[in-house]
Design an enzyme around this catalytic site. Structure first.
Site, PDB file in Angstrom:
ATOM      1  N   HIS A 211     -25.818  17.616  48.003  1.00 59.56           N
ATOM      2  CA  HIS A 211     -26.849  16.645  48.365  1.00 59.56           C
ATOM      3  C   HIS A 211     -28.101  17.374  48.834  1.00 59.56           C
ATOM      4  CE1 HIS A 211     -29.047  13.445  50.149  1.00 59.56           C
ATOM      5  NE2 HIS A 211     -28.762  13.796  51.387  1.00 59.56           N
TER       6      HIS A 211
ATOM      7  N   CYS B 273     -25.509   9.070  51.388  1.00 60.53           N
ATOM      8  CA  CYS B 273     -25.787  10.254  50.574  1.00 60.53           C
ATOM      9  C   CYS B 273     -24.536  10.815  49.901  1.00 60.53           C
ATOM     10  CB  CYS B 273     -26.473  11.317  51.418  1.00 60.53           C
ATOM     11  SG  CYS B 273     -27.963  10.721  52.256  1.00 60.53           S
TER      12      CYS B 273
ATOM     13  N   ASN C  67     -35.333  13.983  49.851  1.00 63.48           N
ATOM     14  CA  ASN C  67     -33.972  13.453  49.975  1.00 63.48           C
ATOM     15  C   ASN C  67     -33.929  12.080  49.319  1.00 63.48           C
ATOM     16  OD1 ASN C  67     -31.601  12.202  50.847  1.00 63.48           O
ATOM     17  ND2 ASN C  67     -31.707  13.025  52.916  1.00 63.48           N
TER      18      ASN C  67
END
Length: 324
Positions: free
Chosen positions: A249, A112, A279
């Site tokens: 993120h 990420c 996500n």
């Protein structure tokens, strides 16, 4: 001196929309359970598009918007943990699809944090003076890495891609950076482990799907990411008031809430879209950036200072402050 600047942004997500209620029909969960814990209401899931297909859509948009010829692109970096294959790279497929015959291309694996790591590397490539134009794309099809019987992880992730075109500039636009890895904590978030399968190996059971220690990752994000952002601002003499927007993120709304309090930046400066995308790992920050430009929140006129911060498996975390 030569510097880099972000001149174009783009994003693309698959058409298939999966809501929390859709997930509740195939596993023991509910919209209320998911949304209250994560801030996620829906996500896009690929039906037949591979990671490279998503990245190619972004690359095509960047070329069209810029007016550049494909052979003017010097490099393509794709940040991903869900490549089509280990070889060839996803970036190589993008290079071929857009006919960027002069570009070298490679993938970066930093989970990420991948987009932030790749953008930092691309900045140095252009600053070297050897390259003028490059693409940095975060692209993921995390749906193929998810255990769809595990509600703790299956509800979190989505598919998508976002990216930027970097061009050489006389002015400095990447104002500050900090990149970190702590491999000692790597088992907190794992996926895609492979087995030894030669005639000589004893063998090791593969872990193909995403497995996460949610509490450890939550605590890591709040503690380590907040600390690194504060250190970065202090070292670069950039104050919280200088920052126009924070693009972190998109993992969990509660993480953003707590980081905002830790670094004492107004929560309204933290843009978010996890409610609609979930996500998307390396794709989350560039998708968020592209949408912010579309909405007019970020102008790409060089007058705003933006904090970009990624964190995830590795463990990895990193932040850039960019003038955009």
């Amino acid at each position: 001196m030569i510097f880099s600047k972000i001149s174009q942004v783009a994003h693309y997500v698959p058409q298939q929309l999966v809501t929390n209620n859709d997930l509740a029909s195939i596993m023991d969960t509910s919209h209320e359970w998911i949304f209250s814990r994560t801030g996620i209401a829906e996500r896009h899931i690929s039906r037949d598009e591979m990671t490279s297909d998503l990245a190619i859509q972004v690359a095509d948009q960047l070329l069209t918007q810029s007016g550049l010829k494909a052979n003017a692109i010097d490099f393509i970096i794709v940040a991903t943990i869900s490549p089509d294959a280990t070889m060839p790279s996803t970036a190589a497929k993008v290079q071929a699809a857009i006919a960027a015959t002069s570009a070298f291309a490679f993938d970066m694996t930093a989970a990420c944090s991948g987009f932030v790591f790749a953008l930092a590397m691309a900045d140095k490539l252009i600053a070297s003076g050897a390259y003028q134009n490059g693409m940095v794309i975060g692209a993921e099809t995390l749906s193929k890495l998810v255990n769809w019987q595990d509600r703790a992880t299956a509800v979190l992730f989505g598919d998508g891609a976002g990216g930027v075109l970097l061009e050489a500039s006389k002015d400095k636009h990447v104002l500050a950076e900090t990149l970190h890895t702590d491999g000692a904590r790597c088992q907190s978030l794992i996926s895609g482990e492979t087995s030894l399968s030669s005639p000589y190996s004893i063998g090791k059971k593969a872990i193909a799907t995403i497995q996460m220690d949610g509490r450890a990752i939550f605590d890591f994000a709040i503690r380590d990411v907040s600390k690194s952002i504060l250190t970065l601002m202090a070292q670069s003499d950039i104050t919280k008031d200088d920052i126009d927007y924070c693009l972190l993120h998109q993992a969990n709304r509660r993480i953003l809430d707590k980081i905002a309090r830790k670094i004492d930046v107004p929560r309204e400066k933290f843009l978010e879209n996890m409610m609609r995308y979930g996500n998307t790992s390396a794709a989350s920050i560039p998708i968020l950036l592209s949408e912010a430009v579309q909405k007019g929140q970020i102008r790409l006129d060089g007058t705003q200072k933006i904090l970009l911060s990624g964190f995830g498996g590795g463990l990895t975390w990193g932040s850039l402050i960019v003038k955009i």
